[in-house]
Design a protein around this motif. Structure first.
Motif, PDB file in Angstrom:
ATOM      1  N   ARG A  36       9.822  11.317   1.179  1.00 18.12           N
ATOM      2  CA  ARG A  36       9.408   9.677   0.839  1.00 18.12           C
ATOM      3  C   ARG A  36       8.994   9.379  -0.617  1.00 18.12           C
ATOM      4  NH1 ARG A  36      10.109   7.208   6.234  1.00 18.12           N
ATOM      5  NH2 ARG A  36       9.934   5.329   5.192  1.00 18.12           N
ATOM      6  N   ARG A  37       9.359   8.683  -1.424  1.00 22.53           N
ATOM      7  CA  ARG A  37       8.501   7.652  -2.130  1.00 22.53           C
ATOM      8  C   ARG A  37       8.609   6.580  -2.106  1.00 22.53           C
ATOM      9  NH1 ARG A  37       6.401  12.002  -1.930  1.00 22.53           N
ATOM     10  NH2 ARG A  37       5.732  13.422  -3.252  1.00 22.53           N
ATOM     11  N   PRO A  38       7.306   5.226  -2.414  1.00 22.23           N
ATOM     12  CA  PRO A  38       6.030   5.711  -2.809  1.00 22.23           C
ATOM     13  C   PRO A  38       5.493   6.321  -1.054  1.00 22.23           C
ATOM     14  CG  PRO A  38       6.730   3.673  -1.880  1.00 22.23           C
ATOM     15  CD  PRO A  38       7.781   3.975  -2.127  1.00 22.23           C
ATOM     16  N   ALA A  39       4.664   8.023  -2.033  1.00 24.69           N
ATOM     17  CA  ALA A  39       4.460   7.993  -0.373  1.00 24.69           C
ATOM     18  C   ALA A  39       3.064   7.101   0.337  1.00 24.69           C
ATOM     19  CB  ALA A  39       3.667   9.192  -0.386  1.00 24.69           C
ATOM     20  N   ASN A  40       3.137   6.721   1.843  1.00 27.46           N
ATOM     21  CA  ASN A  40       2.198   6.290   2.418  1.00 27.46           C
ATOM     22  C   ASN A  40       1.828   6.688   3.131  1.00 27.46           C
ATOM     23  OD1 ASN A  40       1.753   4.520   4.438  1.00 27.46           O
ATOM     24  ND2 ASN A  40       2.786   2.912   3.331  1.00 27.46           N
ATOM     25  N   THR A  41      -0.123   6.466   2.784  1.00 19.43           N
ATOM     26  CA  THR A  41      -0.914   7.060   3.844  1.00 19.43           C
ATOM     27  C   THR A  41      -0.683   7.354   5.146  1.00 19.43           C
ATOM     28  OG1 THR A  41      -2.704   5.700   2.869  1.00 19.43           O
ATOM     29  CG2 THR A  41      -2.285   7.020   1.687  1.00 19.43           C
ATOM     30  N   THR A  42      -0.641   5.631   6.334  1.00 24.90           N
ATOM     31  CA  THR A  42      -0.710   5.705   7.092  1.00 24.90           C
ATOM     32  C   THR A  42       0.840   6.247   7.571  1.00 24.90           C
ATOM     33  OG1 THR A  42      -1.279   2.748   6.515  1.00 24.90           O
ATOM     34  CG2 THR A  42      -0.359   3.345   8.688  1.00 24.90           C
ATOM     35  N   ARG A  43       1.455   6.299   6.780  1.00 22.97           N
ATOM     36  CA  ARG A  43       3.143   7.075   7.734  1.00 22.97           C
ATOM     37  C   ARG A  43       2.086   7.872   7.738  1.00 22.97           C
ATOM     38  NH1 ARG A  43       6.383   5.885   3.997  1.00 22.97           N
ATOM     39  NH2 ARG A  43       7.394   4.106   4.870  1.00 22.97           N
ATOM     40  N   PHE A  44       1.807   9.142   6.387  1.00 21.65           N
ATOM     41  CA  PHE A  44       1.396  10.208   6.793  1.00 21.65           C
ATOM     42  C   PHE A  44       0.186  10.385   8.101  1.00 21.65           C
ATOM     43  CE2 PHE A  44      -2.475  13.301   6.224  1.00 21.65           C
ATOM     44  CZ  PHE A  44      -1.946  14.438   5.704  1.00 21.65           C
ATOM     45  N   VAL A  45      -0.680   9.121   8.469  1.00 21.48           N
ATOM     46  CA  VAL A  45      -1.241   9.292   8.824  1.00 21.48           C
ATOM     47  C   VAL A  45      -1.103   9.938  10.769  1.00 21.48           C
ATOM     48  CG1 VAL A  45      -3.531   8.628  10.807  1.00 21.48           C
ATOM     49  CG2 VAL A  45      -3.832   8.871   8.403  1.00 21.48           C
ATOM     50  N   TYR A  46       0.308   8.876  11.001  1.00 21.44           N
ATOM     51  CA  TYR A  46       0.760   8.557  12.400  1.00 21.44           C
ATOM     52  C   TYR A  46       2.230   9.683  12.718  1.00 21.44           C
ATOM     53  CZ  TYR A  46      -2.552   4.607  13.524  1.00 21.44           C
ATOM     54  OH  TYR A  46      -3.711   4.063  13.879  1.00 21.44           O
ATOM     55  N   LEU A  47       2.870   9.383  11.960  1.00 23.83           N
ATOM     56  CA  LEU A  47       4.563  10.835  11.888  1.00 23.83           C
ATOM     57  C   LEU A  47       4.002  11.985  11.328  1.00 23.83           C
ATOM     58  CD1 LEU A  47       6.886   7.976  10.580  1.00 23.83           C
ATOM     59  CD2 LEU A  47       5.923   8.120  12.987  1.00 23.83           C
ATOM     60  N   LEU A  97       8.004  -1.247   8.118  1.00 20.42           N
ATOM     61  CA  LEU A  97       7.328  -0.085   8.394  1.00 20.42           C
ATOM     62  C   LEU A  97       6.696  -0.608   9.966  1.00 20.42           C
ATOM     63  CD1 LEU A  97       5.607   2.847   7.222  1.00 20.42           C
ATOM     64  CD2 LEU A  97       3.822   0.173   5.971  1.00 20.42           C
ATOM     65  N   VAL A  98       5.766  -1.104  10.248  1.00 21.42           N
ATOM     66  CA  VAL A  98       5.440  -1.464  11.800  1.00 21.42           C
ATOM     67  C   VAL A  98       6.233  -1.417  12.309  1.00 21.42           C
ATOM     68  CG1 VAL A  98       4.165  -3.088  12.933  1.00 21.42           C
ATOM     69  CG2 VAL A  98       3.581  -3.202  10.475  1.00 21.42           C
ATOM     70  N   GLY A  99       7.052  -1.753  12.126  1.00 15.24           N
ATOM     71  CA  GLY A  99       8.381  -1.044  13.547  1.00 15.24           C
ATOM     72  C   GLY A  99       8.778   0.654  13.378  1.00 15.24           C
ATOM     73  N   GLU A 100       8.976   0.869  12.103  1.00 19.33           N
ATOM     74  CA  GLU A 100       9.166   2.562  12.257  1.00 19.33           C
ATOM     75  C   GLU A 100       7.587   3.290  13.111  1.00 19.33           C
ATOM     76  OE1 GLU A 100       9.511   6.761   8.759  1.00 19.33           O
ATOM     77  OE2 GLU A 100       8.873   4.167   7.841  1.00 19.33           O
ATOM     78  N   LEU A 101       6.442   2.867  12.685  1.00 14.78           N
ATOM     79  CA  LEU A 101       5.517   3.914  13.124  1.00 14.78           C
ATOM     80  C   LEU A 101       5.300   3.278  14.976  1.00 14.78           C
ATOM     81  CD1 LEU A 101       2.974   2.506  10.409  1.00 14.78           C
ATOM     82  CD2 LEU A 101       4.104   4.502  10.446  1.00 14.78           C
ATOM     83  N   SER A 102       5.409   1.926  15.297  1.00 14.39           N
ATOM     84  CA  SER A 102       5.105   1.752  16.514  1.00 14.39           C
ATOM     85  C   SER A 102       7.104   2.196  17.159  1.00 14.39           C
ATOM     86  CB  SER A 102       5.219   0.245  16.664  1.00 14.39           C
ATOM     87  OG  SER A 102       5.018  -0.539  16.129  1.00 14.39           O
ATOM     88  N   THR A 103       7.735   2.585  16.255  1.00 16.04           N
ATOM     89  CA  THR A 103       8.803   3.496  17.301  1.00 16.04           C
ATOM     90  C   THR A 103       8.614   5.358  17.368  1.00 16.04           C
ATOM     91  OG1 THR A 103      10.635   1.803  16.503  1.00 16.04           O
ATOM     92  CG2 THR A 103      11.541   3.896  17.251  1.00 16.04           C
TER      93      THR A 103
END
Length: 300
Positions: free
Chosen positions: A158-169, A208-214
């Motif tokens: 996925r682009r742009p890469a996202n470090t928070t998404r990496f950390v949690y997902l 992003l917050v919704g995706e991570l929360s889900t």
């Protein structure tokens, strides 16, 4: 009046991800002790109001999110009474400013294209990983050494890469990469909450917050803790799959000409094992074709 509850004010704002100011309250505030032992540690509402120099009714309205009529003097008094740190003070004042302005709809922020001169700056930093991110921690631009360092993050297509998404997902890979994973996870959620206070109608941030929360129970727990953090300099310890342990000093610098963007540079003192491993990483990166990163893939 509920006089024995623990005090944890929740400053709500008109955003689905309600930005919240966390506090570190203490009974050691120079107030006389009354009523014997408390069932729960923390200041009572009337004590906070007394320390802030406002009425209890006024304080309760602020606690419930009615900040529109609060002057900067009152807010500073509240900061002092609650012993808020710099990040929490900044967050509170941003919420107050937003509450004074008319509400707005969710909006998608324009796609950020990093100027070519900024990419030139990154490429000129040849012996230290350097990259540029926004408040959502999207990776917008990197130099070659940063691409090599963050190769586990960039493994996600996925682009742009996202470090928070990496950390949690991708927690298994993230735990292998970040030595201090629990701290990194907490800081990532706190910085996103800080960004939510700055840009409560940012549609991409809300998504992003919704995706991570889900998808992440850990993120839901960290988001509910209501902490906020500023972008800060410090130490980041990682275990790279090629060169091993790296104890890096991090400088995070705001870019005045590009509001909301930060330049992050990772260094190590000369002669240390980390400096030697960075040099090894640079040699490794020079012999490989690094994956497409940042907005290269995002922009097609």
């Amino acid at each position: 009046m509920d006089t024995h509850r623990s005090f944890t004010p929740s400053v709500q704002f008109s955003c689905p991800e309600c930005a919240t100011v966390s506090t570190r309250c203490s009974t050691e505030a120079g107030l006389p002790a009354h009523g014997g032992n408390r069932r729960v540690k923390g200041l009572r509402r009337e004590e906070v109001a007394l320390l802030a120099g406002v009425s209890v009714d006024c304080y309760v309205r602020m606690e419930r999110g009615s900040l529109a009529g609060a002057s900067d003097v009152v807010l500073d008094a509240l900061v002092s009474a609650l012993q808020l740190d710099e990040a929490e003070r900044d967050h509170l004042f941003r919420l107050a400013r937003r509450s004074r302005a008319p509400g707005g709809p969710r909006r998608r922020r324009p796609a950020v294209t990093v100027r070519s001169t900024l990419q030139q700056v990154l490429d000129a930093i040849s012996d230290a990983p350097a990259w540029i991110c926004n408040g959502r921690y999207d990776v917008l631009a990197m130099n070659q050494l940063a691409r090599a360092l963050f190769s586990p993050v960039l493994a996600d297509p996925r682009r742009p890469a996202n470090t928070t998404r990496f950390v949690y997902l991708n927690p298994e890979a993230a735990r292998d990469f970040f030595v201090d994973y629990d701290q990194i996870a907490g800081d990532a959620a706190a910085k996103l909450r800080m960004e939510a206070g700055r840009n409560p109608h940012d549609e991409e941030l809300i998504a992003l917050v919704g995706e991570l929360s889900t998808r992440s129970e850990l993120f839901r727990q960290r988001w509910a803790s209501q902490d906020v953090r500023l972008h800060r300099s410090g130490r980041k310890r990682v275990h790279h799959p090629i060169v091993g342990r790296l104890d890096l000093d991090v400088e995070s610098l705001e870019l005045p000409a590009e509001p909301g963007l930060h330049l992050n540079v990772y260094t190590a003192p000369a002669g240390t094992p980390t400096a030697d491993n960075l040099a090894l990483l640079a040699s490794w990166a020079a012999t490989r074709q690094t994956p497409a990163t940042e907005l290269e893939a995002h922009n097609g």
